[in-house]
Design a protein around this motif. Structure first.
Motif, PDB file in Angstrom:
ATOM      1  N   PRO A  15     -75.844  33.913   0.696  1.00 38.99           N
ATOM      2  CA  PRO A  15     -75.315  33.220  -1.000  1.00 38.99           C
ATOM      3  C   PRO A  15     -76.347  33.869  -2.513  1.00 38.99           C
ATOM      4  O   PRO A  15     -75.692  33.453  -3.498  1.00 38.99           O
TER       5      PRO A  15
ATOM      6  N   SER B 160     -65.299  32.747   0.228  1.00 42.49           N
ATOM      7  CA  SER B 160     -66.268  31.449   0.750  1.00 42.49           C
ATOM      8  C   SER B 160     -66.984  32.388   1.284  1.00 42.49           C
ATOM      9  O   SER B 160     -68.077  31.714   1.776  1.00 42.49           O
ATOM     10  N   TYR B 161     -66.301  33.104   2.947  1.00 41.35           N
ATOM     11  CA  TYR B 161     -67.054  33.397   3.951  1.00 41.35           C
ATOM     12  C   TYR B 161     -68.890  33.942   3.187  1.00 41.35           C
ATOM     13  O   TYR B 161     -69.833  33.716   3.734  1.00 41.35           O
ATOM     14  N   TRP B 162     -68.037  34.744   2.853  1.00 38.66           N
ATOM     15  CA  TRP B 162     -69.257  35.326   2.396  1.00 38.66           C
ATOM     16  C   TRP B 162     -70.614  34.843   1.779  1.00 38.66           C
ATOM     17  O   TRP B 162     -71.630  34.973   2.166  1.00 38.66           O
ATOM     18  N   MET B 163     -69.649  34.243   0.514  1.00 40.75           N
ATOM     19  CA  MET B 163     -71.501  33.892   0.118  1.00 40.75           C
ATOM     20  C   MET B 163     -72.199  32.562   0.722  1.00 40.75           C
ATOM     21  O   MET B 163     -73.049  32.568   0.346  1.00 40.75           O
ATOM     22  N   SER B 164     -71.113  32.013   1.812  1.00 38.75           N
ATOM     23  CA  SER B 164     -71.661  31.250   2.694  1.00 38.75           C
ATOM     24  C   SER B 164     -72.681  31.398   3.628  1.00 38.75           C
ATOM     25  O   SER B 164     -73.908  30.714   3.891  1.00 38.75           O
ATOM     26  N   ASN B 165     -72.695  33.288   3.276  1.00 40.59           N
ATOM     27  CA  ASN B 165     -73.339  33.693   4.760  1.00 40.59           C
ATOM     28  C   ASN B 165     -74.987  34.100   3.701  1.00 40.59           C
ATOM     29  O   ASN B 165     -75.896  34.709   4.503  1.00 40.59           O
TER      30      ASN B 165
ATOM     31  N   GLU C 255     -64.155  21.379   2.144  1.00 43.13           N
ATOM     32  CA  GLU C 255     -64.927  22.451   2.736  1.00 43.13           C
ATOM     33  C   GLU C 255     -63.864  22.689   4.502  1.00 43.13           C
ATOM     34  O   GLU C 255     -63.968  23.907   5.340  1.00 43.13           O
TER      35      GLU C 255
ATOM     36  N   SER D  16     -60.534  33.599   0.925  1.00 43.17           N
ATOM     37  CA  SER D  16     -61.755  33.205   1.937  1.00 43.17           C
ATOM     38  C   SER D  16     -62.823  33.633   2.131  1.00 43.17           C
ATOM     39  O   SER D  16     -63.419  33.510   2.375  1.00 43.17           O
TER      40      SER D  16
END
Length: 335
Positions: free
Chosen positions: A234, A227-232, A138, A224
């Motif tokens: 999804p 990951s950032y896109w999918m966390s914001n 994480e 990176s």
């Protein structure tokens, strides 16, 4: 006595059944591991070949612009014009010429991309394990480090394994009016005869210096951003996310390493057709000479078609890889 014997037989056969089940389970796991590896290789190879075919015309334009200053007086060089050069190719060589060298590109990209994506996945797992970061996935900083190093190692591995095909592709694509090489095998034979076996690895050092950082930046930026896109967001389409993040990572990678790529192309064309060697020094000496004769802008000769190529090219590559990987994983889960 009979009851005890029956009990022993029963226990023994029960253990045998359990042992067989465990053995069968291990075999199934091994099979799944092999299927996963094959899926990564196949998905990576198809993604690379498909992406390169889609962007082949822009790729050829990039190469032609990159080598313009090799045997031409800097003062005589015209300002690069994509439309003018594209029109020239169309008029003088025909529409098929935009895909000149594409067969060898596919022959190169299938193993290159397969090895690249496959080794990246394995280098990544290995680095997480040896650095003890397995339980800190994480953490953004640890992820960027692992993705960067794994990407660099994967790029160097793939480039070393498939370099002669990359050299052949450059020489075929750089031909215009004078046709010195007629195909893949003819090019390999001619280079081996004229320049020796080591001629097939001309420019490898510069390539490895450039490809390591290039793939490292590409993979780490992609992972990176994704990951950032999918966390914001999804619920966004994975295909759209892969395409967008791949395109942005391609721009970052190309901008950072383009001068090294330009030197690589010029080194690959040294001595073609018995022509005089232009760059007799190493990487830094070559960069210095280009700056002296063509200015700093000379290091970015051909960057515009490279951008036009890399935005859809890298995006398509990552998108195709992710889509095929998910498809093969879903297929293997049903076996």
């Amino acid at each position: 006595m009979v009851m005890r014997t029956e009990a022993r037989v029963s226990v023994s056969s029960g253990q045998s059944v359990v042992g067989n089940k465990a053995s069968s389970h291990r075999l199934t796991q091994d099979q799944r591991s092999h299927i996963e590896s094959a899926s990564q290789l196949l998905a990576g190879g198809i993604a690379g070949a498909f992406s390169k075919t889609c962007t082949a015309p822009l790729s050829r334009l990039t190469i032609l612009f990159q080598v313009q200053g090799m045997h031409t007086n800097a003062a005589a060089l015209k300002k690069p014009s994509i439309l003018h050069e594209a029109s020239r190719i169309l008029n003088e060589e025909g529409l098929k010429a935009f895909w000149k060298g594409n067969l060898v590109t596919i022959a190169h990209r299938l193993p290159y991309s397969s090895v690249n994506f496959y080794t990246y996945e394995h280098y990544k797992k290995f680095l997480y394990m040896v650095t003890g970061m397995e339980n800190h996935r994480e953490s953004i900083s640890s992820n960027v480090f692992v993705h960067f190093v794994a990407g660099g190692l994967a790029g160097i591995t793939a480039a070393s394994a498939t370099y002669p095909l990359d050299l052949v592709r450059t020489r075929l694509a750089a031909q215009t009016k004078v046709i010195y090489y007629t195909g893949i095998w003819h090019t390999l034979r001619t280079i081996s005869t004229d320049e020796g076996i080591l001629g097939l690895y001309k420019g490898l050092g510069t390539t490895l210096v450039g490809v390591g950082p290039s793939i490292a930046i590409s993979f780490s930026a992609y992972e990176s951003l994704r990951s950032y896109w999918m966390s914001n967001r999804p619920h966004d389409s994975p295909v759209v996310v892969s395409l967008a993040c791949g395109s942005l990572s391609g721009i970052a990678s190309s901008t950072a390493t383009f001068p090294l790529d330009l030197v690589r192309r010029r080194k690959q064309l040294e001595g073609i057709g018995g022509r005089a060697v232009v760059y007799k020094t190493g990487l830094f000496g070559t960069l210095k000479r280009i700056i002296k004769t063509e200015g700093v802008r000379g290091l970015y000769r051909g960057i515009l078609p490279e951008y036009y190529k890399v935005v859809p090219g890298v995006g398509i590559c990552f998108m195709t890889y992710e889509t095929l990987k998910l498809y093969f994983m879903d297929l293997s889960s049903k076996l």
